[in-house]
Motif scaffolding. Structure first.
Motif, PDB file in Angstrom:
ATOM      1  N   PHE A 185      54.839  48.966   6.191  1.00 43.01           N
ATOM      2  CA  PHE A 185      53.809  49.651   6.985  1.00 43.01           C
ATOM      3  C   PHE A 185      54.688  50.837   7.625  1.00 43.01           C
ATOM      4  O   PHE A 185      54.143  52.040   7.615  1.00 43.01           O
ATOM      5  CB  PHE A 185      53.841  48.629   8.300  1.00 43.01           C
ATOM      6  CG  PHE A 185      52.749  47.745   8.298  1.00 43.01           C
ATOM      7  CD1 PHE A 185      51.148  48.457   8.038  1.00 43.01           C
ATOM      8  CD2 PHE A 185      52.615  46.307   8.216  1.00 43.01           C
ATOM      9  CE1 PHE A 185      50.070  47.739   7.724  1.00 43.01           C
ATOM     10  CE2 PHE A 185      51.556  45.682   8.216  1.00 43.01           C
ATOM     11  CZ  PHE A 185      50.359  46.288   7.931  1.00 43.01           C
ATOM     12  N   THR A 186      56.017  50.693   7.767  1.00 45.43           N
ATOM     13  CA  THR A 186      56.626  52.055   8.370  1.00 45.43           C
ATOM     14  C   THR A 186      56.892  53.180   7.293  1.00 45.43           C
ATOM     15  O   THR A 186      56.645  54.141   7.505  1.00 45.43           O
ATOM     16  CB  THR A 186      58.172  51.415   8.707  1.00 45.43           C
ATOM     17  OG1 THR A 186      58.139  50.539   9.658  1.00 45.43           O
ATOM     18  CG2 THR A 186      58.940  52.678   9.403  1.00 45.43           C
ATOM     19  N   LEU A 187      57.006  52.552   6.129  1.00 47.22           N
ATOM     20  CA  LEU A 187      57.195  53.631   5.012  1.00 47.22           C
ATOM     21  C   LEU A 187      55.943  54.091   4.693  1.00 47.22           C
ATOM     22  O   LEU A 187      55.755  55.384   4.741  1.00 47.22           O
ATOM     23  CB  LEU A 187      57.449  53.036   3.699  1.00 47.22           C
ATOM     24  CG  LEU A 187      57.818  53.884   2.531  1.00 47.22           C
ATOM     25  CD1 LEU A 187      58.823  54.876   2.865  1.00 47.22           C
ATOM     26  CD2 LEU A 187      58.211  53.032   1.213  1.00 47.22           C
ATOM     27  N   GLN A 188      54.848  53.488   4.711  1.00 43.21           N
ATOM     28  CA  GLN A 188      53.377  54.337   4.606  1.00 43.21           C
ATOM     29  C   GLN A 188      52.873  54.919   5.749  1.00 43.21           C
ATOM     30  O   GLN A 188      52.697  56.083   5.537  1.00 43.21           O
ATOM     31  CB  GLN A 188      52.498  53.010   4.547  1.00 43.21           C
ATOM     32  CG  GLN A 188      51.181  53.293   3.695  1.00 43.21           C
ATOM     33  CD  GLN A 188      50.161  53.620   4.585  1.00 43.21           C
ATOM     34  OE1 GLN A 188      50.307  53.285   5.867  1.00 43.21           O
ATOM     35  NE2 GLN A 188      49.340  54.832   4.272  1.00 43.21           N
ATOM     36  N   VAL A 227      54.910  58.381   5.442  1.00 41.09           N
ATOM     37  CA  VAL A 227      54.650  59.403   4.543  1.00 41.09           C
ATOM     38  C   VAL A 227      53.145  59.911   4.919  1.00 41.09           C
ATOM     39  O   VAL A 227      52.944  61.266   4.604  1.00 41.09           O
ATOM     40  CB  VAL A 227      54.504  58.575   3.033  1.00 41.09           C
ATOM     41  CG1 VAL A 227      53.790  59.495   2.042  1.00 41.09           C
ATOM     42  CG2 VAL A 227      55.892  58.115   2.719  1.00 41.09           C
ATOM     43  N   THR A 228      52.342  59.020   5.138  1.00 41.57           N
ATOM     44  CA  THR A 228      50.863  59.557   5.396  1.00 41.57           C
ATOM     45  C   THR A 228      50.577  59.976   6.774  1.00 41.57           C
ATOM     46  O   THR A 228      49.533  60.504   7.047  1.00 41.57           O
ATOM     47  CB  THR A 228      50.027  58.620   4.905  1.00 41.57           C
ATOM     48  OG1 THR A 228      50.170  57.414   5.687  1.00 41.57           O
ATOM     49  CG2 THR A 228      50.106  58.297   3.344  1.00 41.57           C
TER      50      THR A 228
END
Length: 70
Positions: free
Chosen positions: A25-28, A31-32
């Motif tokens: 969740f944090t990575l997504q 990035v977006t």
């Protein structure tokens, strides 16, 4: 003492599963810059399909993990 070891193992497994979801969740989001709940749905579908292949079909756990990844 045996119960403590079992509880510690269960806690580590549960925490690692939750940590993988949280990192995803944090990575997504990083990035977006959009909080995408479809990521959690994908995790749930993958876990359910791996469970279904392993338990319902009686196949190997590695094939279940492969089905979850697909």
């Amino acid at each position: 003492m045996h119960q403590v070891v079992l509880s510690l193992g269960f806690g580590l497994v549960t925490a690692s599963i939750l940590a993988m979801g949280a990192v995803g969740f944090t990575l997504q989001f990083g990035v977006t810059n959009l909080f995408n709940l479809a990521f959690g749905e994908g995790l749930t579908v993958a876990a359910f399909s791996a469970y279904a292949v392993h338990i319902n079909l009686g196949l190997n756990i590695w094939l279940g993990m492969l089905a979850g990844g697909v």
